[in-house]
Design a protein around this motif. Sequence first.
Motif, PDB file in Angstrom:
ATOM      1  N   THR A 158     -70.255 -28.180  94.802  1.00 17.47           N
ATOM      2  CA  THR A 158     -68.793 -28.264  94.688  1.00 17.47           C
ATOM      3  C   THR A 158     -68.357 -28.049  93.251  1.00 17.47           C
ATOM      4  OG1 THR A 158     -68.677 -29.776  96.560  1.00 17.47           O
ATOM      5  CG2 THR A 158     -66.791 -29.738  95.084  1.00 17.47           C
TER       6      THR A 158
ATOM      7  N   CYS B 144     -65.861 -25.018  91.743  1.00 21.62           N
ATOM      8  CA  CYS B 144     -64.520 -25.579  91.595  1.00 21.62           C
ATOM      9  C   CYS B 144     -63.533 -24.614  90.947  1.00 21.62           C
ATOM     10  CB  CYS B 144     -64.560 -26.901  90.842  1.00 21.62           C
ATOM     11  SG  CYS B 144     -64.813 -26.752  89.082  1.00 21.62           S
TER      12      CYS B 144
ATOM     13  N   GLU C 228     -59.812 -24.178  96.592  1.00 25.24           N
ATOM     14  CA  GLU C 228     -60.190 -25.062  97.701  1.00 25.24           C
ATOM     15  C   GLU C 228     -61.351 -25.988  97.335  1.00 25.24           C
ATOM     16  OE1 GLU C 228     -62.134 -21.014  98.656  1.00 25.24           O
ATOM     17  OE2 GLU C 228     -60.235 -21.727  97.858  1.00 25.24           O
ATOM     18  N   TYR C 229     -62.204 -25.571  96.411  1.00 26.14           N
ATOM     19  CA  TYR C 229     -63.304 -26.436  95.993  1.00 26.14           C
ATOM     20  C   TYR C 229     -62.877 -27.387  94.888  1.00 26.14           C
ATOM     21  CZ  TYR C 229     -66.493 -23.722  98.812  1.00 26.14           C
ATOM     22  OH  TYR C 229     -67.123 -23.126  99.859  1.00 26.14           O
TER      23      TYR C 229
ATOM     24  N   GLU D 169     -60.226 -29.062  94.684  1.00 23.94           N
ATOM     25  CA  GLU D 169     -59.671 -30.258  95.305  1.00 23.94           C
ATOM     26  C   GLU D 169     -60.773 -31.179  95.840  1.00 23.94           C
ATOM     27  OE1 GLU D 169     -57.081 -28.319  98.022  1.00 23.94           O
ATOM     28  OE2 GLU D 169     -55.637 -27.828  96.456  1.00 23.94           O
ATOM     29  N   GLN D 170     -61.933 -30.633  96.146  1.00 24.43           N
ATOM     30  CA  GLN D 170     -63.044 -31.442  96.652  1.00 24.43           C
ATOM     31  C   GLN D 170     -63.872 -32.066  95.532  1.00 24.43           C
ATOM     32  OE1 GLN D 170     -65.592 -29.326  99.340  1.00 24.43           O
ATOM     33  NE2 GLN D 170     -63.876 -28.423 100.448  1.00 24.43           N
ATOM     34  N   ARG D 171     -63.682 -31.577  94.317  1.00 26.98           N
ATOM     35  CA  ARG D 171     -64.518 -32.031  93.199  1.00 26.98           C
ATOM     36  C   ARG D 171     -64.428 -33.541  92.979  1.00 26.98           C
ATOM     37  NH1 ARG D 171     -63.833 -30.056  87.005  1.00 26.98           N
ATOM     38  NH2 ARG D 171     -65.048 -31.717  86.086  1.00 26.98           N
TER      39      ARG D 171
ATOM     40  N   LYS E 185     -63.372 -35.813  95.060  1.00 24.79           N
ATOM     41  CA  LYS E 185     -63.886 -36.496  96.245  1.00 24.79           C
ATOM     42  C   LYS E 185     -65.417 -36.554  96.207  1.00 24.79           C
ATOM     43  CE  LYS E 185     -63.921 -36.252 101.252  1.00 24.79           C
ATOM     44  NZ  LYS E 185     -63.716 -35.449 102.422  1.00 24.79           N
ATOM     45  N   ARG E 186     -66.057 -35.438  95.887  1.00 24.52           N
ATOM     46  CA  ARG E 186     -67.528 -35.403  95.815  1.00 24.52           C
ATOM     47  C   ARG E 186     -68.039 -36.268  94.665  1.00 24.52           C
ATOM     48  NH1 ARG E 186     -70.096 -32.920 100.239  1.00 24.52           N
ATOM     49  NH2 ARG E 186     -69.079 -30.959 100.624  1.00 24.52           N
TER      50      ARG E 186
END
Length: 139
Positions: A35, A39, A43-44, A46-48, A50-51
């Motif tokens: 991720t 980034c 779209e990735y 935003e996941q950074r 969270k991960r």
Amino acid sequence: MLGLEAKTVEEQALCDMYAEHAQDVFEKLRPWVITFTRCIMKEYFEQREKRTQEVFIPVVKQDYGPIFEKRLKENETGFLVGDHVTWVDIFIAEFTDKLLTFGPNEVFENFPLLKKHHQKIVNYPTLQEHLKTRPDYVF
């Protein structure tokens, strides 16, 4: 091996064991690494975070920091194995450097010996001299 080998067979086994443990930690961090490296794409990105919360922080706090903090406390020399710098000290310091560079530093607050070890190794005079004189490579 440039004087970085352990002195005894038992110390060699410990070096291998701690390096393998770091590899196991890296495997657990793989979803976070993937991720993080992606980034740049929205779209990735935003996941950074969270991960980081779900993967990075728990893995470092449970599987990485406590193991090496305990070992450094037990050994009392400032090195992971034995009484001199070994290849595993460099290996772990480099891995810790990546975690400190790309992850939240506050996750290391409870691991002062690990942070001190990292600083000791990255500032080791022989290593610094080598870094000044090594050739530049593309990779």
